[in-house]
Design an enzyme around this catalytic site. Structure first.
Site, short mmCIF file in Angstrom:
data_model
loop_
_atom_site.label_atom_id
_atom_site.label_comp_id
_atom_site.label_asym_id
_atom_site.label_seq_id
_atom_site.Cartn_x
_atom_site.Cartn_y
_atom_site.Cartn_z
N GLU A 72 13.59 -15.71 -1.44
CA GLU A 72 13.80 -16.91 -0.62
C GLU A 72 12.59 -17.84 -0.67
O GLU A 72 12.72 -19.06 -0.59
CB GLU A 72 14.02 -16.52 0.85
CG GLU A 72 15.31 -15.80 1.17
CD GLU A 72 15.34 -15.45 2.66
OE1 GLU A 72 14.81 -16.23 3.48
OE2 GLU A 72 15.87 -14.37 2.99
N ASP A 123 0.83 -1.20 0.00
CA ASP A 123 0.00 0.00 0.00
C ASP A 123 0.87 1.25 0.00
O ASP A 123 1.89 1.32 0.68
CB ASP A 123 -0.89 -0.01 1.25
CG ASP A 123 -1.81 1.18 1.33
OD1 ASP A 123 -2.75 1.25 0.53
OD2 ASP A 123 -1.57 2.05 2.20
#
Length: 523
Positions: A248, A206
Protein backbone atom coordinates in the site's frame (compact mmCIF):
# COMPACT_ATOMS: atom_id res chain seq x y z
CA UNK A 1 -2.04 6.74 1.53
CA UNK A 2 -3.06 5.63 -1.94
CA UNK A 3 -1.43 2.66 -3.55
CA UNK A 4 1.28 3.54 -6.03
CA UNK A 5 3.91 1.89 -8.17
CA UNK A 6 6.68 0.40 -6.08
CA UNK A 7 10.23 1.57 -6.62
CA UNK A 8 12.92 -1.09 -6.87
CA UNK A 9 15.65 1.01 -5.23
CA UNK A 10 16.11 -1.71 -2.61
CA UNK A 11 17.34 -4.26 -5.14
CA UNK A 12 20.71 -2.50 -5.48
CA UNK A 13 20.84 -0.23 -2.44
CA UNK A 14 23.78 0.47 -0.15
CA UNK A 15 22.22 0.64 3.32
CA UNK A 16 23.95 2.02 6.41
CA UNK A 17 23.08 0.60 9.82
CA UNK A 18 22.75 3.25 12.55
CA UNK A 19 23.04 2.04 16.14
CA UNK A 20 21.66 5.30 17.54
CA UNK A 21 23.05 4.90 21.05
CA UNK A 22 26.61 4.93 19.69
CA UNK A 23 26.40 6.96 16.48
CA UNK A 24 26.64 10.62 17.56
CA UNK A 25 25.84 12.48 20.77
CA UNK A 26 23.92 15.69 20.07
CA UNK A 27 23.38 16.86 23.65
CA UNK A 28 26.61 15.81 25.37
CA UNK A 29 25.13 13.31 27.82
CA UNK A 30 27.25 10.38 26.60
CA UNK A 31 24.43 8.65 24.72
CA UNK A 32 23.92 8.89 20.98
CA UNK A 33 20.63 10.46 19.92
CA UNK A 34 18.54 11.60 16.98
CA UNK A 35 19.99 15.11 17.22
CA UNK A 36 23.42 13.57 16.66
CA UNK A 37 22.17 11.64 13.64
CA UNK A 38 20.49 14.70 12.13
CA UNK A 39 23.68 16.75 12.55
CA UNK A 40 25.65 14.10 10.68
CA UNK A 41 23.26 13.41 7.81
CA UNK A 42 25.61 15.33 5.45
CA UNK A 43 28.41 12.91 6.41
CA UNK A 44 26.20 9.95 5.50
CA UNK A 45 25.14 11.59 2.25
CA UNK A 46 28.78 12.23 1.35
CA UNK A 47 29.60 8.63 2.21
CA UNK A 48 27.15 7.70 -0.53
CA UNK A 49 24.57 5.40 1.01
CA UNK A 50 21.01 5.04 -0.24
CA UNK A 51 19.20 4.28 3.01
CA UNK A 52 19.65 4.31 6.78
CA UNK A 53 18.56 1.35 8.90
CA UNK A 54 17.97 2.33 12.53
CA UNK A 55 18.18 -0.30 15.22
CA UNK A 56 15.32 0.13 17.73
CA UNK A 57 14.91 3.73 18.82
CA UNK A 58 11.68 3.09 20.75
CA UNK A 59 10.93 3.47 24.44
CA UNK A 60 12.91 0.72 26.17
CA UNK A 61 14.53 -0.17 29.50
CA UNK A 62 17.54 -1.20 27.34
CA UNK A 63 17.88 -4.63 28.94
CA UNK A 64 18.98 -5.85 25.49
CA UNK A 65 20.17 -2.76 23.66
CA UNK A 66 16.66 -1.59 22.74
CA UNK A 67 15.43 -4.96 21.46
CA UNK A 68 13.17 -5.01 24.52
CA UNK A 69 10.52 -2.56 23.30
CA UNK A 70 8.11 -0.97 25.78
CA UNK A 71 6.22 1.20 23.24
CA UNK A 72 6.60 1.08 19.45
CA UNK A 73 5.02 4.49 18.94
CA UNK A 74 7.28 6.40 21.33
CA UNK A 75 10.92 7.34 20.84
CA UNK A 76 13.02 6.63 23.92
CA UNK A 77 13.67 9.96 25.69
CA UNK A 78 17.40 9.18 25.73
CA UNK A 79 17.29 9.41 21.93
CA UNK A 80 14.81 12.22 21.42
CA UNK A 81 11.16 12.56 20.45
CA UNK A 82 8.77 11.30 17.81
CA UNK A 83 8.76 14.79 16.26
CA UNK A 84 12.56 14.58 15.88
CA UNK A 85 12.28 11.15 14.26
CA UNK A 86 9.75 12.55 11.79
CA UNK A 87 12.09 15.44 10.97
CA UNK A 88 15.00 13.04 10.54
CA UNK A 89 13.04 10.94 8.04
CA UNK A 90 12.22 14.05 6.00
CA UNK A 91 15.74 15.48 6.20
CA UNK A 92 17.36 12.21 5.19
CA UNK A 93 15.00 11.86 2.24
CA UNK A 94 15.94 15.38 1.11
CA UNK A 95 19.51 14.09 0.92
CA UNK A 96 18.37 11.06 -1.13
CA UNK A 97 18.51 8.64 1.79
CA UNK A 98 15.52 6.55 2.80
CA UNK A 99 14.77 5.34 6.33
CA UNK A 100 14.36 1.74 7.49
CA UNK A 101 13.21 1.04 11.05
CA UNK A 102 13.61 -2.10 13.13
CA UNK A 103 10.54 -4.03 14.28
CA UNK A 104 10.94 -6.71 16.98
CA UNK A 105 7.84 -8.90 16.67
CA UNK A 106 8.90 -12.01 18.60
CA UNK A 107 8.88 -10.34 22.00
CA UNK A 108 8.34 -7.09 23.88
CA UNK A 109 9.73 -5.59 27.07
CA UNK A 110 8.49 -6.85 30.40
CA UNK A 111 7.69 -3.16 31.06
CA UNK A 112 5.23 -3.03 28.13
CA UNK A 113 1.68 -2.32 29.29
CA UNK A 114 0.51 -5.66 27.84
CA UNK A 115 2.87 -7.69 29.98
CA UNK A 116 2.31 -5.61 33.08
CA UNK A 117 -1.44 -6.18 32.64
CA UNK A 118 -0.84 -9.90 32.18
CA UNK A 119 1.11 -10.10 35.43
CA UNK A 120 -1.64 -8.24 37.28
CA UNK A 121 -4.51 -10.24 35.77
CA UNK A 122 -3.36 -13.68 36.88
CA UNK A 123 -3.69 -17.24 35.52
CA UNK A 124 -6.37 -17.97 32.94
CA UNK A 125 -6.97 -14.30 32.12
CA UNK A 126 -7.38 -12.93 28.57
CA UNK A 127 -4.35 -10.70 29.20
CA UNK A 128 -2.11 -13.73 29.63
CA UNK A 129 -3.29 -15.23 26.35
CA UNK A 130 -1.17 -12.60 24.55
CA UNK A 131 1.92 -14.43 25.84
CA UNK A 132 2.96 -18.00 26.59
CA UNK A 133 2.05 -18.49 30.25
CA UNK A 134 1.94 -22.09 31.47
CA UNK A 135 1.85 -24.02 34.72
CA UNK A 136 5.12 -25.72 35.60
CA UNK A 137 5.97 -29.37 35.69
CA UNK A 138 6.79 -31.36 38.79
CA UNK A 139 4.79 -32.06 41.91
CA UNK A 140 4.44 -28.38 42.78
CA UNK A 141 4.95 -26.82 39.36
CA UNK A 142 8.52 -26.06 40.31
CA UNK A 143 9.97 -27.10 36.94
CA UNK A 144 9.64 -25.07 33.73
CA UNK A 145 7.06 -26.24 31.17
CA UNK A 146 9.76 -27.50 28.81
CA UNK A 147 13.50 -27.35 28.23
CA UNK A 148 13.68 -25.29 25.05
CA UNK A 149 17.16 -23.90 24.36
CA UNK A 150 17.61 -20.14 24.54
CA UNK A 151 18.72 -17.86 21.72
CA UNK A 152 21.08 -16.52 24.40
CA UNK A 153 22.66 -18.77 27.01
CA UNK A 154 20.47 -19.44 30.03
CA UNK A 155 16.87 -20.41 30.74
CA UNK A 156 13.86 -19.77 28.50
CA UNK A 157 11.21 -19.75 31.23
CA UNK A 158 10.71 -17.50 34.27
CA UNK A 159 8.30 -18.19 37.10
CA UNK A 160 6.08 -15.38 38.43
CA UNK A 161 4.69 -14.92 41.93
CA UNK A 162 1.43 -16.80 41.30
CA UNK A 163 3.38 -19.89 40.18
CA UNK A 164 2.92 -19.75 36.42
CA UNK A 165 5.85 -19.57 34.03
CA UNK A 166 6.26 -17.39 30.93
CA UNK A 167 8.35 -18.07 27.82
CA UNK A 168 11.23 -15.87 26.71
CA UNK A 169 13.58 -17.17 24.02
CA UNK A 170 15.91 -14.30 24.90
CA UNK A 171 16.22 -12.59 28.31
CA UNK A 172 13.56 -12.70 31.06
CA UNK A 173 12.96 -9.01 30.29
CA UNK A 174 11.77 -10.02 26.79
CA UNK A 175 8.59 -12.15 27.07
CA UNK A 176 7.60 -13.86 23.82
CA UNK A 177 4.30 -12.87 22.26
CA UNK A 178 1.65 -15.40 21.27
CA UNK A 179 1.33 -14.93 17.52
CA UNK A 180 -1.67 -17.26 17.38
CA UNK A 181 -3.67 -14.47 19.07
CA UNK A 182 -5.38 -12.07 16.63
CA UNK A 183 -4.70 -9.04 18.85
CA UNK A 184 -0.96 -9.57 18.48
CA UNK A 185 -1.25 -9.60 14.69
CA UNK A 186 -3.55 -6.58 14.65
CA UNK A 187 -1.23 -4.56 16.88
CA UNK A 188 1.82 -5.18 14.71
CA UNK A 189 -0.04 -4.40 11.52
CA UNK A 190 -1.09 -1.11 13.08
CA UNK A 191 2.52 -0.39 14.10
CA UNK A 192 3.64 -0.98 10.52
CA UNK A 193 1.08 1.50 9.24
CA UNK A 194 2.07 3.99 11.96
CA UNK A 195 5.66 4.14 10.67
CA UNK A 196 4.85 3.88 6.98
CA UNK A 197 2.54 6.88 7.37
CA UNK A 198 5.51 8.81 8.74
CA UNK A 199 7.53 8.21 5.61
CA UNK A 200 9.52 5.13 6.58
CA UNK A 201 10.56 3.28 3.40
CA UNK A 202 11.21 -0.11 4.91
CA UNK A 203 11.27 -2.37 7.94
CA UNK A 204 13.93 -4.75 9.18
CA UNK A 205 12.28 -7.69 10.97
CA UNK A 206 14.20 -8.94 13.97
CA UNK A 207 14.35 -12.71 14.58
CA UNK A 208 11.92 -13.15 11.73
CA UNK A 209 11.82 -16.96 11.85
CA UNK A 210 10.94 -17.28 15.56
CA UNK A 211 7.46 -15.78 15.93
CA UNK A 212 5.22 -18.85 15.59
CA UNK A 213 5.30 -21.59 18.24
CA UNK A 214 3.80 -25.05 18.33
CA UNK A 215 0.72 -24.45 20.55
CA UNK A 216 1.48 -27.63 22.50
CA UNK A 217 4.95 -26.29 23.38
CA UNK A 218 6.47 -29.77 23.01
CA UNK A 219 10.08 -30.55 23.88
CA UNK A 220 12.69 -29.75 21.26
CA UNK A 221 13.98 -32.99 19.76
CA UNK A 222 17.03 -32.88 17.48
CA UNK A 223 16.31 -34.26 14.02
CA UNK A 224 12.52 -33.87 14.14
CA UNK A 225 11.18 -32.35 10.90
CA UNK A 226 9.19 -29.50 12.44
CA UNK A 227 10.95 -27.36 15.00
CA UNK A 228 8.62 -26.20 17.79
CA UNK A 229 9.56 -22.52 17.38
CA UNK A 230 11.92 -21.95 14.43
CA UNK A 231 10.72 -21.56 10.83
CA UNK A 232 7.18 -22.79 11.31
CA UNK A 233 4.83 -22.78 8.34
CA UNK A 234 2.36 -20.46 10.09
CA UNK A 235 4.86 -17.61 9.70
CA UNK A 236 4.24 -17.25 6.02
CA UNK A 237 0.61 -16.23 6.48
CA UNK A 238 1.79 -13.49 8.86
CA UNK A 239 4.26 -12.12 6.34
CA UNK A 240 1.78 -12.26 3.48
CA UNK A 241 -0.53 -10.00 5.47
CA UNK A 242 2.41 -7.69 6.23
CA UNK A 243 3.39 -7.56 2.56
CA UNK A 244 -0.08 -6.37 1.61
CA UNK A 245 0.37 -3.42 3.97
CA UNK A 246 3.87 -2.64 2.68
CA UNK A 247 2.58 -2.66 -0.89
CA UNK A 248 0.00 0.00 0.00
CA UNK A 249 2.89 2.33 0.85
CA UNK A 250 5.55 1.16 -1.58
CA UNK A 251 7.64 0.03 1.40
CA UNK A 252 9.99 -2.95 1.71
CA UNK A 253 11.00 -5.62 4.23
CA UNK A 254 14.32 -7.18 5.11
CA UNK A 255 14.11 -10.20 7.38
CA UNK A 256 16.65 -11.44 9.88
CA UNK A 257 16.37 -15.10 8.91
CA UNK A 258 19.07 -17.49 10.16
CA UNK A 259 18.29 -20.80 8.42
CA UNK A 260 20.71 -23.44 7.08
CA UNK A 261 18.14 -24.90 4.65
CA UNK A 262 18.29 -22.80 1.46
CA UNK A 263 14.90 -24.01 0.22
CA UNK A 264 13.21 -23.09 3.50
CA UNK A 265 15.05 -19.75 3.49
CA UNK A 266 13.83 -18.91 -0.02
CA UNK A 267 10.19 -19.37 1.03
CA UNK A 268 10.38 -16.11 2.96
CA UNK A 269 11.33 -14.30 -0.26
CA UNK A 270 8.39 -15.35 -2.41
CA UNK A 271 6.83 -12.43 -4.30
CA UNK A 272 4.02 -11.96 -1.78
CA UNK A 273 6.20 -12.16 1.35
CA UNK A 274 9.48 -10.43 2.30
CA UNK A 275 11.44 -8.44 -0.27
CA UNK A 276 14.89 -9.40 1.05
CA UNK A 277 16.57 -11.24 3.92
CA UNK A 278 19.99 -10.94 5.47
CA UNK A 279 22.71 -13.20 4.13
CA UNK A 280 24.37 -14.75 7.16
CA UNK A 281 26.35 -17.42 5.34
CA UNK A 282 28.47 -14.69 3.73
CA UNK A 283 28.77 -12.72 6.98
CA UNK A 284 30.07 -15.74 8.90
CA UNK A 285 32.26 -17.12 6.10
CA UNK A 286 36.04 -17.36 6.72
CA UNK A 287 38.54 -15.42 4.59
CA UNK A 288 39.04 -18.31 2.18
CA UNK A 289 38.60 -18.12 -1.59
CA UNK A 290 36.89 -21.49 -2.04
CA UNK A 291 34.54 -21.01 0.90
CA UNK A 292 33.64 -17.45 -0.13
CA UNK A 293 32.95 -18.53 -3.70
CA UNK A 294 30.72 -21.35 -2.44
CA UNK A 295 28.90 -18.90 -0.16
CA UNK A 296 28.33 -16.49 -3.05
CA UNK A 297 27.14 -19.28 -5.36
CA UNK A 298 24.80 -20.72 -2.74
CA UNK A 299 23.36 -17.30 -1.97
CA UNK A 300 22.66 -16.46 -5.60
CA UNK A 301 21.21 -19.93 -6.21
CA UNK A 302 18.79 -19.78 -3.30
CA UNK A 303 17.54 -16.33 -4.34
CA UNK A 304 17.16 -17.09 -8.05
CA UNK A 305 13.95 -19.21 -7.91
CA UNK A 306 12.01 -16.42 -6.16
CA UNK A 307 13.56 -13.50 -8.05
CA UNK A 308 14.73 -11.76 -4.87
CA UNK A 309 18.01 -9.84 -4.75
CA UNK A 310 20.77 -11.06 -2.47
CA UNK A 311 22.06 -8.98 0.43
CA UNK A 312 25.72 -8.81 1.45
CA UNK A 313 26.79 -8.05 5.01
CA UNK A 314 30.27 -8.13 6.56
CA UNK A 315 29.29 -7.25 10.13
CA UNK A 316 26.54 -5.73 12.28
CA UNK A 317 25.74 -4.81 15.87
CA UNK A 318 25.77 -8.47 16.94
CA UNK A 319 29.02 -9.84 15.49
CA UNK A 320 32.74 -9.20 15.81
CA UNK A 321 33.90 -6.27 13.69
CA UNK A 322 35.37 -7.19 10.31
CA UNK A 323 38.86 -5.78 10.90
CA UNK A 324 39.26 -7.86 14.05
CA UNK A 325 37.68 -11.05 12.72
CA UNK A 326 39.83 -11.10 9.58
CA UNK A 327 42.96 -10.56 11.68
CA UNK A 328 42.49 -13.79 13.63
CA UNK A 329 43.46 -17.38 12.94
CA UNK A 330 39.77 -18.30 12.74
CA UNK A 331 38.36 -15.71 10.34
CA UNK A 332 34.80 -17.02 10.42
CA UNK A 333 32.21 -16.05 13.00
CA UNK A 334 30.34 -18.23 15.46
CA UNK A 335 28.73 -16.99 18.66
CA UNK A 336 29.77 -20.22 20.39
CA UNK A 337 33.49 -19.61 19.84
CA UNK A 338 33.67 -15.93 20.82
CA UNK A 339 36.12 -15.63 23.73
CA UNK A 340 38.20 -13.07 25.61
CA UNK A 341 41.84 -12.58 24.63
CA UNK A 342 41.74 -14.00 21.10
CA UNK A 343 45.02 -12.96 19.36
CA UNK A 344 44.46 -10.48 16.52
CA UNK A 345 46.69 -8.97 13.82
CA UNK A 346 44.90 -5.68 13.09
CA UNK A 347 47.16 -4.74 10.17
CA UNK A 348 46.32 -8.03 8.45
CA UNK A 349 42.65 -7.69 9.36
CA UNK A 350 42.51 -4.16 7.98
CA UNK A 351 44.09 -5.17 4.69
CA UNK A 352 41.59 -8.00 4.30
CA UNK A 353 38.67 -5.79 5.36
CA UNK A 354 39.57 -3.28 2.64
CA UNK A 355 39.57 -6.07 0.06
CA UNK A 356 36.32 -7.50 1.44
CA UNK A 357 34.70 -4.09 1.09
CA UNK A 358 35.34 -4.08 -2.67
CA UNK A 359 34.24 -7.70 -2.93
CA UNK A 360 30.91 -7.15 -1.17
CA UNK A 361 30.17 -3.87 -2.97
CA UNK A 362 30.69 -5.51 -6.37
CA UNK A 363 28.37 -8.49 -5.81
CA UNK A 364 24.83 -8.55 -7.29
CA UNK A 365 22.11 -7.12 -5.06
CA UNK A 366 22.11 -4.81 -2.07
CA UNK A 367 24.78 -4.30 0.58
CA UNK A 368 24.63 -3.35 4.27
CA UNK A 369 27.33 -1.32 6.00
CA UNK A 370 27.49 -1.19 9.80
CA UNK A 371 28.39 2.18 11.31
CA UNK A 372 32.14 2.45 11.89
CA UNK A 373 32.94 -0.12 9.23
CA UNK A 374 33.81 2.77 6.92
CA UNK A 375 36.31 3.92 9.57
CA UNK A 376 37.95 0.50 9.89
CA UNK A 377 37.06 0.27 13.57
CA UNK A 378 38.28 -2.86 15.35
CA UNK A 379 36.40 -4.75 18.04
CA UNK A 380 37.01 -2.93 21.34
CA UNK A 381 38.00 -4.67 24.56
CA UNK A 382 35.53 -3.62 27.25
CA UNK A 383 36.52 -3.72 30.92
CA UNK A 384 34.54 -6.31 32.86
CA UNK A 385 32.94 -3.67 35.07
CA UNK A 386 31.65 -1.77 32.01
CA UNK A 387 30.12 -4.65 30.03
CA UNK A 388 26.35 -4.32 29.65
CA UNK A 389 25.41 -6.97 27.08
CA UNK A 390 23.19 -9.75 28.53
CA UNK A 391 24.93 -12.33 26.30
CA UNK A 392 28.02 -11.93 28.49
CA UNK A 393 26.20 -12.44 31.78
CA UNK A 394 24.01 -15.31 30.53
CA UNK A 395 27.14 -17.12 29.30
CA UNK A 396 28.49 -17.19 32.84
CA UNK A 397 31.08 -14.57 31.90
CA UNK A 398 32.72 -16.70 29.18
CA UNK A 399 31.45 -14.79 26.14
CA UNK A 400 32.67 -11.15 26.02
CA UNK A 401 29.32 -10.19 24.52
CA UNK A 402 28.56 -7.69 21.78
CA UNK A 403 29.52 -4.40 23.42
CA UNK A 404 32.90 -4.45 21.66
CA UNK A 405 31.26 -3.66 18.32
CA UNK A 406 28.89 -1.08 19.85
CA UNK A 407 31.41 1.45 21.18
CA UNK A 408 30.57 5.08 20.24
CA UNK A 409 32.02 6.29 16.94
CA UNK A 410 35.14 8.49 17.06
CA UNK A 411 34.14 11.60 15.13
CA UNK A 412 37.18 13.58 16.29
CA UNK A 413 40.34 12.84 18.25
CA UNK A 414 38.49 14.03 21.37
CA UNK A 415 36.42 11.20 22.90
CA UNK A 416 32.76 11.60 23.78
CA UNK A 417 31.97 13.15 27.16
CA UNK A 418 31.36 10.23 29.58
CA UNK A 419 30.20 7.81 26.83
CA UNK A 420 27.87 4.98 27.82
CA UNK A 421 30.63 2.61 26.65
CA UNK A 422 34.27 3.74 26.87
CA UNK A 423 36.22 4.48 23.69
CA UNK A 424 39.56 2.61 23.88
CA UNK A 425 42.87 4.47 24.12
CA UNK A 426 44.34 5.17 20.70
CA UNK A 427 41.01 5.41 18.91
CA UNK A 428 41.85 8.92 17.79
CA UNK A 429 43.68 7.32 14.86
CA UNK A 430 40.28 6.19 13.55
CA UNK A 431 38.60 9.59 13.94
CA UNK A 432 36.39 10.53 11.00
CA UNK A 433 37.81 14.05 10.73
CA UNK A 434 41.36 12.69 10.44
CA UNK A 435 40.41 10.06 7.87
CA UNK A 436 38.47 12.57 5.77
CA UNK A 437 41.74 14.29 4.83
CA UNK A 438 43.71 11.11 4.18
CA UNK A 439 43.29 9.68 0.65
CA UNK A 440 44.66 6.31 1.81
CA UNK A 441 42.20 5.93 4.71
CA UNK A 442 39.41 3.39 5.02
CA UNK A 443 36.88 6.24 4.90
CA UNK A 444 38.35 7.49 1.61
CA UNK A 445 38.17 3.96 0.18
CA UNK A 446 34.51 3.56 1.11
CA UNK A 447 33.58 7.00 -0.21
CA UNK A 448 35.28 6.31 -3.53
CA UNK A 449 33.83 2.80 -3.79
CA UNK A 450 30.27 3.90 -3.01
CA UNK A 451 30.55 6.77 -5.49
CA UNK A 452 31.65 4.39 -8.25
CA UNK A 453 28.96 1.89 -7.29
CA UNK A 454 26.32 4.60 -7.55
CA UNK A 455 27.53 6.28 -10.76
CA UNK A 456 29.24 3.58 -12.85
CA UNK A 457 27.49 0.86 -14.86
CA UNK A 458 27.63 -2.79 -13.86
CA UNK A 459 27.04 -2.56 -10.12
CA UNK A 460 23.99 -3.54 -8.07
CA UNK A 461 21.42 -6.15 -8.96
CA UNK A 462 22.12 -8.31 -11.99
CA UNK A 463 24.18 -11.24 -13.22
CA UNK A 464 27.59 -12.51 -12.10
CA UNK A 465 29.95 -14.66 -14.17
CA UNK A 466 33.03 -16.28 -12.67
CA UNK A 467 36.28 -15.84 -14.57
CA UNK A 468 39.17 -18.28 -14.75
CA UNK A 469 41.64 -17.50 -11.98
CA UNK A 470 44.50 -19.18 -10.06
CA UNK A 471 43.83 -20.97 -6.78
CA UNK A 472 43.17 -18.49 -4.03
CA UNK A 473 41.91 -15.79 -6.40
CA UNK A 474 38.28 -14.77 -6.90
CA UNK A 475 37.55 -13.10 -10.24
CA UNK A 476 34.13 -12.33 -11.67
CA UNK A 477 32.51 -10.24 -14.35
CA UNK A 478 29.47 -8.01 -14.06
CA UNK A 479 27.64 -6.15 -16.81
CA UNK A 480 29.28 -3.45 -18.97
CA UNK A 481 32.76 -4.88 -18.65
CA UNK A 482 33.02 -4.50 -14.88
CA UNK A 483 35.47 -6.93 -13.29
CA UNK A 484 36.27 -7.63 -9.64
CA UNK A 485 39.41 -9.56 -8.68
CA UNK A 486 40.32 -10.47 -5.08
CA UNK A 487 43.59 -12.21 -4.21
CA UNK A 488 43.28 -14.41 -1.13
CA UNK A 489 46.30 -16.52 -2.13
CA UNK A 490 49.89 -16.33 -0.97
CA UNK A 491 51.47 -15.06 -4.20
CA UNK A 492 50.83 -11.88 -6.22
CA UNK A 493 48.36 -12.50 -9.06
CA UNK A 494 48.36 -11.35 -12.66
CA UNK A 495 45.43 -9.09 -13.47
CA UNK A 496 43.13 -10.01 -16.37
CA UNK A 497 43.25 -7.82 -19.46
CA UNK A 498 41.51 -4.52 -18.80
CA UNK A 499 41.01 -1.05 -20.18
CA UNK A 500 41.15 0.81 -16.88
CA UNK A 501 41.65 0.34 -13.16
CA UNK A 502 38.67 1.81 -11.32
CA UNK A 503 39.75 1.21 -7.74
CA UNK A 504 42.17 -0.89 -5.69
CA UNK A 505 41.93 -1.73 -1.99
CA UNK A 506 45.69 -1.35 -1.66
CA UNK A 507 48.78 -0.60 -3.78
CA UNK A 508 49.69 -2.95 -6.62
CA UNK A 509 53.16 -4.51 -6.83
CA UNK A 510 54.74 -4.02 -10.28
CA UNK A 511 51.34 -4.37 -11.89
CA UNK A 512 50.50 -7.53 -9.93
CA UNK A 513 47.70 -7.92 -7.37
CA UNK A 514 49.22 -8.59 -3.91
CA UNK A 515 47.67 -11.02 -1.44
CA UNK A 516 44.66 -9.78 0.51
CA UNK A 517 44.00 -7.06 -2.07
CA UNK A 518 41.06 -6.42 -4.41
CA UNK A 519 40.57 -4.35 -7.56
CA UNK A 520 37.74 -3.17 -9.74
CA UNK A 521 38.56 -3.13 -13.44
CA UNK A 522 36.80 -2.09 -16.63
CA UNK A 523 37.46 -4.62 -19.39
Amino acid sequence: MAAHESDDWWRSAAIYQVYVRSFADGDGDGTGDLAGVRANLPYLAELGVDALWFTPWYLSPLADGGYDVADYRTIDPAFGTLAEAEKLIVEARALNMRTIVDIVPNHISDQHIWFQAALAAGPGSPERELFHFRPGRGEHGELPPNAWPSQFAGETWTRVEDGEWYLHLFTPQQPDLNWAHPAVREEHEDVLRFWFERGVAGVRIDSAALLAKDPELPEFVEGVDRHPYIDRDELHDIYRSWRAIADEFGAVFVGEVWLPDSERFARYLRPDELHTAFNFTFLTCPWDAALLRASIDDTLAEHAPVGAPATWVLCNHDVTRTVTRYGRQDTGFDFATKRFGTPTDLALGTRRARAAALLSLALPGSVYLYQGEELGLPEADIALDRIQDPMHFRSGGVDPGRDGCRVPLPWTAEPWTTPWLPQPPGWERYAADRQAGDPSSMLALYRRALLLRRTQPGFGDGELTWLAAPDGVLAFAREDGLRCVVNLGEEPAVLPAHRSLLLASGPLADGLLPKDTAVWLRA
